[in-house]
Design a protein around this motif. Structure first.
Motif, mmCIF file in Angstrom:
data_model
loop_
_atom_site.group_PDB
_atom_site.id
_atom_site.type_symbol
_atom_site.label_atom_id
_atom_site.label_comp_id
_atom_site.label_asym_id
_atom_site.label_seq_id
_atom_site.Cartn_x
_atom_site.Cartn_y
_atom_site.Cartn_z
ATOM 1 N N UNK A 15 0.816 -1.210 0.000
ATOM 2 C CA UNK A 15 0.000 0.000 0.000
ATOM 3 C C UNK A 15 0.852 1.263 0.000
ATOM 4 N N UNK A 16 2.033 1.205 0.565
ATOM 5 C CA UNK A 16 2.914 2.366 0.600
ATOM 6 C C UNK A 16 3.586 2.593 -0.748
ATOM 7 N N UNK A 17 3.915 1.531 -1.458
ATOM 8 C CA UNK A 17 4.648 1.656 -2.710
ATOM 9 C C UNK A 17 3.754 2.154 -3.833
ATOM 10 N N UNK A 18 2.515 1.722 -3.869
ATOM 11 C CA UNK A 18 1.627 2.079 -4.970
ATOM 12 C C UNK A 18 0.501 2.987 -4.484
ATOM 13 N N UNK A 19 0.720 4.297 -4.471
ATOM 14 C CA UNK A 19 -0.319 5.196 -3.965
ATOM 15 C C UNK A 19 -1.455 5.436 -4.944
ATOM 16 N N UNK A 20 -1.329 4.987 -6.196
ATOM 17 C CA UNK A 20 -2.357 5.245 -7.195
ATOM 18 C C UNK A 20 -3.279 4.051 -7.375
ATOM 19 N N UNK A 21 -3.852 3.578 -6.297
ATOM 20 C CA UNK A 21 -4.795 2.471 -6.362
ATOM 21 C C UNK A 21 -6.118 2.913 -5.753
ATOM 22 N N UNK A 22 -7.211 2.261 -6.115
ATOM 23 C CA UNK A 22 -8.501 2.605 -5.497
ATOM 24 C C UNK A 22 -8.504 2.389 -3.984
ATOM 25 N N UNK A 23 -7.726 1.426 -3.499
ATOM 26 C CA UNK A 23 -7.658 1.187 -2.053
ATOM 27 C C UNK A 23 -7.016 2.384 -1.359
ATOM 28 N N UNK A 24 -5.941 2.912 -1.936
ATOM 29 C CA UNK A 24 -5.288 4.082 -1.349
ATOM 30 C C UNK A 24 -6.198 5.302 -1.411
ATOM 31 N N UNK A 25 -7.009 5.381 -2.446
ATOM 32 C CA UNK A 25 -7.967 6.486 -2.551
ATOM 33 C C UNK A 25 -9.005 6.409 -1.441
ATOM 34 N N UNK A 26 -9.468 5.212 -1.119
ATOM 35 C CA UNK A 26 -10.446 5.059 -0.038
ATOM 36 C C UNK A 26 -9.836 5.400 1.311
ATOM 37 N N UNK A 27 -8.534 5.116 1.489
ATOM 38 C CA UNK A 27 -7.864 5.491 2.728
ATOM 39 C C UNK A 27 -7.778 7.005 2.878
ATOM 40 N N UNK A 28 -7.740 7.719 1.751
ATOM 41 C CA UNK A 28 -7.734 9.186 1.791
ATOM 42 C C UNK A 28 -9.139 9.754 1.865
ATOM 43 N N UNK A 29 -10.116 8.892 2.128
ATOM 44 C CA UNK A 29 -11.536 9.254 2.228
ATOM 45 C C UNK A 29 -12.054 9.875 0.936
ATOM 46 N N UNK A 30 -11.657 9.271 -0.175
ATOM 47 C CA UNK A 30 -12.100 9.744 -1.475
ATOM 48 C C UNK A 30 -12.821 8.657 -2.241
ATOM 49 N N UNK A 31 -13.151 8.951 -3.492
ATOM 50 C CA UNK A 31 -13.777 7.982 -4.376
ATOM 51 C C UNK A 31 -13.189 8.155 -5.759
ATOM 52 N N UNK A 32 -13.187 7.078 -6.524
ATOM 53 C CA UNK A 32 -12.629 7.094 -7.869
ATOM 54 C C UNK A 32 -13.696 7.522 -8.866
ATOM 55 N N UNK A 33 -13.282 8.372 -9.810
ATOM 56 C CA UNK A 33 -14.213 8.883 -10.815
ATOM 57 C C UNK A 33 -13.460 9.006 -12.128
ATOM 58 N N UNK A 34 -14.086 8.626 -13.209
ATOM 59 C CA UNK A 34 -13.489 8.791 -14.525
ATOM 60 C C UNK A 34 -13.585 10.256 -14.925
ATOM 61 N N UNK A 35 -12.469 10.857 -15.280
ATOM 62 C CA UNK A 35 -12.427 12.274 -15.632
ATOM 63 C C UNK A 35 -12.008 13.113 -14.443
ATOM 64 N N UNK A 36 -12.308 14.386 -14.508
ATOM 65 C CA UNK A 36 -11.921 15.300 -13.445
ATOM 66 C C UNK A 36 -12.966 15.417 -12.352
ATOM 67 N N UNK A 37 -12.572 16.040 -11.268
ATOM 68 C CA UNK A 37 -13.472 16.241 -10.132
ATOM 69 C C UNK A 37 -14.134 17.611 -10.257
ATOM 70 N N UNK A 38 -15.394 17.657 -9.932
ATOM 71 C CA UNK A 38 -16.132 18.918 -9.966
ATOM 72 C C UNK A 38 -16.346 19.414 -8.549
#
Length: 60
Positions: A15-38
């Motif tokens: 988890x430390x080596x690969x910060x660009x995963x959906x799991x790491x995104x959930x740890x940052x209290x975020x969600x994955x979305x195709x495209x940009x964030x509004x």
């Protein structure tokens, strides 16, 4: 019991080596979305895809 500690340490390193995963995104209290964030969301990183973004909220 030793193998359990080894597995936990390998999981932590993965988890430390690969910060660009959906799991790491959930740890940052975020969600994955195709495209940009509004608004009111901001881009907290990427989810590993070409144009997928990790969107986080300013209010959470």
């Amino acid at each position: 019991m030793r193998i359990l500690y080894l597995l936990f340490s390998l999981l932590f390193l993965a988890l430390q080596v690969s910060p660009d995963t959906p799991i790491a995104c959930r740890f940052r209290r975020g969600f994955c979305k195709y495209g940009g964030c509004r608004p009111p969301y901001y881009q907290a990183g990427s989810c590993g895809g070409l144009r997928s973004s990790c969107c986080g909220s300013l209010w959470s």
